[in-house]
Design a protein around this motif. Structure first.
Motif, PDB file in Angstrom:
ATOM      1  N   LEU A  17     -15.591  49.183  44.187  1.00 37.83           N
ATOM      2  CA  LEU A  17     -14.317  49.666  43.647  1.00 37.83           C
ATOM      3  C   LEU A  17     -13.291  48.527  43.597  1.00 37.83           C
ATOM      4  O   LEU A  17     -12.548  48.386  42.619  1.00 37.83           O
ATOM      5  N   GLN A  18     -13.264  47.733  44.666  1.00 38.97           N
ATOM      6  CA  GLN A  18     -12.316  46.626  44.711  1.00 38.97           C
ATOM      7  C   GLN A  18     -12.625  45.601  43.629  1.00 38.97           C
ATOM      8  O   GLN A  18     -11.712  45.047  43.000  1.00 38.97           O
ATOM      9  N   HIS A  19     -13.906  45.352  43.386  1.00 39.90           N
ATOM     10  CA  HIS A  19     -14.299  44.397  42.348  1.00 39.90           C
ATOM     11  C   HIS A  19     -13.853  44.884  40.965  1.00 39.90           C
ATOM     12  O   HIS A  19     -13.316  44.103  40.157  1.00 39.90           O
ATOM     13  N   ILE A  20     -14.039  46.185  40.703  1.00 36.40           N
ATOM     14  CA  ILE A  20     -13.611  46.754  39.417  1.00 36.40           C
ATOM     15  C   ILE A  20     -12.100  46.635  39.279  1.00 36.40           C
ATOM     16  O   ILE A  20     -11.567  46.263  38.223  1.00 36.40           O
ATOM     17  N   GLN A  21     -11.398  46.969  40.376  1.00 38.28           N
ATOM     18  CA  GLN A  21      -9.931  46.896  40.359  1.00 38.28           C
ATOM     19  C   GLN A  21      -9.459  45.474  40.087  1.00 38.28           C
ATOM     20  O   GLN A  21      -8.543  45.255  39.283  1.00 38.28           O
ATOM     21  N   ASP A  22     -10.057  44.484  40.748  1.00 35.08           N
ATOM     22  CA  ASP A  22      -9.661  43.085  40.556  1.00 35.08           C
ATOM     23  C   ASP A  22      -9.896  42.651  39.107  1.00 35.08           C
ATOM     24  O   ASP A  22      -9.068  41.942  38.513  1.00 35.08           O
ATOM     25  N   THR A  23     -11.017  43.091  38.531  1.00 31.49           N
ATOM     26  CA  THR A  23     -11.344  42.735  37.144  1.00 31.49           C
ATOM     27  C   THR A  23     -10.315  43.315  36.175  1.00 31.49           C
ATOM     28  O   THR A  23      -9.821  42.626  35.269  1.00 31.49           O
ATOM     29  N   LEU A  24      -9.963  44.586  36.390  1.00 36.66           N
ATOM     30  CA  LEU A  24      -8.986  45.235  35.508  1.00 36.66           C
ATOM     31  C   LEU A  24      -7.602  44.612  35.677  1.00 36.66           C
ATOM     32  O   LEU A  24      -6.868  44.433  34.695  1.00 36.66           O
ATOM     33  N   THR A  25      -7.239  44.310  36.909  1.00 41.00           N
ATOM     34  CA  THR A  25      -5.934  43.694  37.163  1.00 41.00           C
ATOM     35  C   THR A  25      -5.819  42.362  36.433  1.00 41.00           C
ATOM     36  O   THR A  25      -4.785  42.043  35.826  1.00 41.00           O
ATOM     37  N   LYS A  26      -6.909  41.602  36.479  1.00 44.48           N
ATOM     38  CA  LYS A  26      -6.916  40.304  35.792  1.00 44.48           C
ATOM     39  C   LYS A  26      -6.763  40.473  34.291  1.00 44.48           C
ATOM     40  O   LYS A  26      -6.018  39.734  33.635  1.00 44.48           O
ATOM     41  N   ARG A  27      -7.432  41.491  33.722  1.00 36.97           N
ATOM     42  CA  ARG A  27      -7.339  41.729  32.279  1.00 36.97           C
ATOM     43  C   ARG A  27      -5.933  42.135  31.876  1.00 36.97           C
ATOM     44  O   ARG A  27      -5.444  41.769  30.813  1.00 36.97           O
ATOM     45  N   LEU A  28      -5.281  42.912  32.744  1.00 35.49           N
ATOM     46  CA  LEU A  28      -3.899  43.310  32.462  1.00 35.49           C
ATOM     47  C   LEU A  28      -2.966  42.105  32.526  1.00 35.49           C
ATOM     48  O   LEU A  28      -2.070  41.950  31.682  1.00 35.49           O
ATOM     49  N   GLU A  29      -3.170  41.261  33.544  1.00 34.09           N
ATOM     50  CA  GLU A  29      -2.282  40.109  33.720  1.00 34.09           C
ATOM     51  C   GLU A  29      -2.425  39.094  32.591  1.00 34.09           C
ATOM     52  O   GLU A  29      -1.459  38.443  32.194  1.00 34.09           O
ATOM     53  N   THR A  30      -3.655  38.932  32.065  1.00 33.34           N
ATOM     54  CA  THR A  30      -3.894  37.951  30.995  1.00 33.34           C
ATOM     55  C   THR A  30      -3.623  38.526  29.605  1.00 33.34           C
ATOM     56  O   THR A  30      -3.747  37.818  28.605  1.00 33.34           O
ATOM     57  N   GLY A  31      -3.283  39.827  29.556  1.00 35.47           N
ATOM     58  CA  GLY A  31      -2.985  40.440  28.260  1.00 35.47           C
ATOM     59  C   GLY A  31      -4.206  40.892  27.489  1.00 35.47           C
ATOM     60  O   GLY A  31      -4.105  41.282  26.316  1.00 35.47           O
ATOM     61  N   GLU A  32      -5.380  40.845  28.106  1.00 35.62           N
ATOM     62  CA  GLU A  32      -6.586  41.303  27.419  1.00 35.62           C
ATOM     63  C   GLU A  32      -6.600  42.822  27.245  1.00 35.62           C
ATOM     64  O   GLU A  32      -7.321  43.348  26.399  1.00 35.62           O
ATOM     65  N   ALA A  33      -5.858  43.531  28.069  1.00 31.00           N
ATOM     66  CA  ALA A  33      -5.823  44.988  28.004  1.00 31.00           C
ATOM     67  C   ALA A  33      -4.443  45.484  28.387  1.00 31.00           C
ATOM     68  O   ALA A  33      -3.684  44.790  29.071  1.00 31.00           O
ATOM     69  N   THR A  34      -4.122  46.696  27.903  1.00 31.30           N
ATOM     70  CA  THR A  34      -2.875  47.367  28.294  1.00 31.30           C
ATOM     71  C   THR A  34      -3.248  48.568  29.144  1.00 31.30           C
ATOM     72  O   THR A  34      -4.406  49.012  29.131  1.00 31.30           O
ATOM     73  N   PRO A  35      -2.301  49.128  29.902  1.00 32.36           N
ATOM     74  CA  PRO A  35      -2.635  50.303  30.717  1.00 32.36           C
ATOM     75  C   PRO A  35      -3.260  51.445  29.920  1.00 32.36           C
ATOM     76  O   PRO A  35      -4.148  52.134  30.409  1.00 32.36           O
ATOM     77  N   SER A  36      -2.802  51.633  28.670  1.00 30.59           N
ATOM     78  CA  SER A  36      -3.347  52.730  27.860  1.00 30.59           C
ATOM     79  C   SER A  36      -4.787  52.479  27.436  1.00 30.59           C
ATOM     80  O   SER A  36      -5.504  53.396  27.045  1.00 30.59           O
ATOM     81  N   ASP A  37      -5.226  51.197  27.490  1.00 27.32           N
ATOM     82  CA  ASP A  37      -6.606  50.874  27.118  1.00 27.32           C
ATOM     83  C   ASP A  37      -7.606  51.243  28.203  1.00 27.32           C
ATOM     84  O   ASP A  37      -8.801  51.395  27.935  1.00 27.32           O
ATOM     85  N   LEU A  38      -7.141  51.383  29.433  1.00 20.56           N
ATOM     86  CA  LEU A  38      -8.066  51.487  30.553  1.00 20.56           C
ATOM     87  C   LEU A  38      -8.964  52.721  30.460  1.00 20.56           C
ATOM     88  O   LEU A  38     -10.139  52.664  30.820  1.00 20.56           O
ATOM     89  N   HIS A  39      -8.424  53.820  29.962  1.00 23.50           N
ATOM     90  CA  HIS A  39      -9.217  55.052  29.887  1.00 23.50           C
ATOM     91  C   HIS A  39     -10.335  54.951  28.861  1.00 23.50           C
ATOM     92  O   HIS A  39     -11.239  55.775  28.843  1.00 23.50           O
TER      93      HIS A  39
END
Length: 619
Positions: free
Chosen positions: A575-597
């Protein structure tokens, strides 16, 4: 009488017993009660009126909206030795008159009629002299003004009650919300409330919304791994044709169906699919009512219907044999954006509707004060191109003008073929060979006066009686026409506009609230229900559908939501690995919060990770 119903069922259909609520409906209508039957797609609706029609004296009038469906049912009834006929726009006035006279003299047990025919003076005059057992209204939801498939012609059905006040009405539908159930009984003037419900639950059918970034890749994967019969629904003819060509290039056994195809091509493509020559059918919603192939394993939607009712009908064509089947919506988010734009397309601004009315009158050369009951051919494609109008909004405006009573727009029916024999009877037989003679004999047997004037003919009927395919009949008639033995005018698909009142000034075109504002609001509510179904991640799909129709149910256990609930959460490290990956994508602009679902992760996992991120303030 119970033994009579069972013996009729056994004699004509070979079934040992009735299914579900069939017997209750039959007993109710035979006892003279106005009756509403709610049965799911594939629930055996036709038995509920065909059996009592044979058990009772007189003729059963069956009102149904699809000409192809009524022709098919009449053909099947005749094969069983049951006297049946259909009246529709493809027949000449003379042919209709002969059919009605035969009905007056008890020549049929079932007479199928399109709703548009009900108000004709000829039909109403003959109806007064018929011994009618009861009236069946198929697809009865079409009478509901707030429903997804309202047809103004259905409102005329209640007028028959003035002529036949003591004749019971049987209304049947596979899609009715509680509001629609009440509206059907009110509009048909039921003398007392009488509703039989069969559960809409389909335990063998798994409803799935598959979120995928590449829908075509997901589609190809599903078709490769699913070897059973399949239907793929698209929104328009262009997408239908394009997808067919793509799948054909991928060497898949595929055919396609939309309303723009000539009738004989639609029939041929449908037959290819029914007999298994092609396992995949790509179609618009024109491929709909009356489709009863039991072994459909997969129904796919690349585009979303406008309502839960329409989706439920189309999805319900899977798994009618009771074996496991799936109904899958392929979602990348774009189809939801398209869905949200439809209210403005389906209900364009009122000044735009007035403009369309004015330009129609100009296009058809109709002056103010003229036009009452005048019918003209209408080429929608040419019209929109000439006046630089949006085709989708223009068609919507035309349909609203139709509902408001200014015009009648017909785009559902084919003009029947016409034929006249030019040669003498002696010349006719000396000029045709053995195969042609079979067709000529069929023409002479079915169409009186064909030497004197043009007669409307039905190539499907000729095919049924001669055993020849449509293409063979068409080729024979064309050859005879080239030889000047006959004059053959093949049928063609021609939309028509009839002015129901004299042309008025543009500013006098006003749409009543029940045609525009109230129906628009009802339409928006249906769109929102469809969107909610697709975006929900915590409620069983089957349960959501049944609740929409007023039926409570337990979770199905095998839709994507139920399967996701069964999935175990990964361990803390994962779970932590998934969270870290998503956090990185958000910070680099690869994804927005609405994209996560929309990411390809189980819903429970995605929800757990998002909750952790919210607690930590990451999103």
């Amino acid at each position: 009488m119970d033994d009579l119903y069972s013996s009729i069922l056994q004699q004509y259909w070979g079934y040992p017993s009735f299914r579900g609520i069939q017997r209750e409906i039959i007993e109710s209508i035979c006892n003279g009660h106005d009756t509403l039957g709610l049965m799911p797609t594939g629930g055996g609706k036709s038995i509920t009126f065909q059996v009592p029609a044979l058990a009772m004296e007189g003729v059963c009038i069956v009102v149904t909206p699809l000409i192809a469906l009524m022709k098919d049912q009449v053909r099947n009834l005749r094969r069983r030795g049951i006297r049946a006929e259909a009246i529709h726009s493809g027949l000449s006035r003379q042919q209709i008159s002969v059919i009605l006279d035969t009905a007056v003299f008890n020549g049929y047990k079932l007479l199928y009629v399109s709703p548009e025919r009900l108000s004709s003076e000829l039909f109403l005059t003959k109806l007064c002299h018929m011994k009618v057992s009861f009236i069946t209204v198929d697809e009865a939801h079409c009478i509901c003004q707030w429903g997804y498939d309202f047809r103004p012609s259905y409102l005329r059905i209640a007028d028959i009650r003035k002529i036949l006040p003591d004749i019971p009405i049987l209304a049947l539908t596979a899609t009715a919300t509680p509001q629609t159930v009440d509206d059907i009984q009110d509009k048909l003037q039921f003398r007392s409330r009488c509703v039989f419900r069969m559960s809409y639950r389909r335990q063998n059918l798994s409803y799935i919304v598959l979120r995928c970034p590449d829908r075509m890749m997901a589609l190809m994967d599903l078709l490769t791994h699913e070897q059973g019969t399949c239907i793929i629904y698209t929104r328009n003819r262009q997408n239908c044709q394009k997808l067919f060509e793509t799948l054909q290039e991928a060497h898949m056994k595929v055919t396609y169906y939309h309303a723009g195809l000539p009738a004989h091509e639609r029939n041929a493509h449908q037959e290819e699919w029914f007999n298994g020559t092609c396992r995949i059918m790509v179609a618009t919603n024109a491929f709909g009512m009356g489709i009863d192939k039991p072994d459909v394993r997969l129904v796919l939607h690349l585009d979303l219907p406008d309502s839960i009712e329409e989706y439920f009908q189309e999805a319900g064509r899977a798994g009618r044999d009771g074996q496991p089947a799936r109904a899958i919506i392929l979602s990348d988010g774009q189809e939801l954006k398209t869905l949200r734009t439809r209210p403005s397309q389906t209900y364009p601004p009122e000044d735009f509707i007035q403009t369309v009315y004015e330009k129609i009158c100009f296009y058809l050369q109709m002056a103010v004060g003229d036009g009452l009951n005048v019918t003209r051919e209408f080429n929608l494609q040419e019209f929109t191109r000439l006046f630089h109008l949006n085709p989708i909004q223009t068609l919507s405006a035309i349909l609203l003008l139709d509902n408001a009573g200014y015009i009648s727009y017909t785009d559902r029916e084919d003009n029947a073929s016409r034929l006249r024999i030019l040669a003498t009877r002696h010349e006719l037989y000396s000029a045709v060979g053995k195969e042609r003679e079979v067709v000529v004999n069929c023409l002479l047997r079915n169409y009186g006066g064909i030497f004197v004037d043009y007669c409307y003919i039905d190539e499907d009927l000729i095919g049924h009686q001669t055993g020849l395919a449509f293409d063979s009949i068409y080729s024979i008639l064309v050859d005879l026409s080239k030889a000047h033995i006959i004059d053959y005018i093949p049928r063609k698909h021609v939309p028509r506009i009839t002015f129901l009142q004299r042309r008025v000034d543009t500013e006098q075109v006003v749409l009543p609230a029940n045609v525009y504002e109230l129906r628009k609001e009802s339409y928006i509510q249906r769109i929102r229900a469809m969107e909610a179904y697709c975006t929900s991640m915590d409620c069983c799909r089957s349960r959501m559908l049944l609740q929409y129709f007023g039926e409570e149910s337990a979770d199905c256990g095998h839709c994507d939501v139920c399967e996701d609930k069964k999935a175990e959460l990964p361990d803390e490290q994962t779970l932590q690995h998934i969270q870290d990956t998503l956090t990185k994508r958000l910070e680099t602009g690869e994804a927005t919060p609405s994209d996560l679902h929309n990411l390809a992760l189980p819903t429970r996992v995605m929800t757990a990770v998002i909750e952790r991120m919210r607690e930590e303030g990451t999103i």
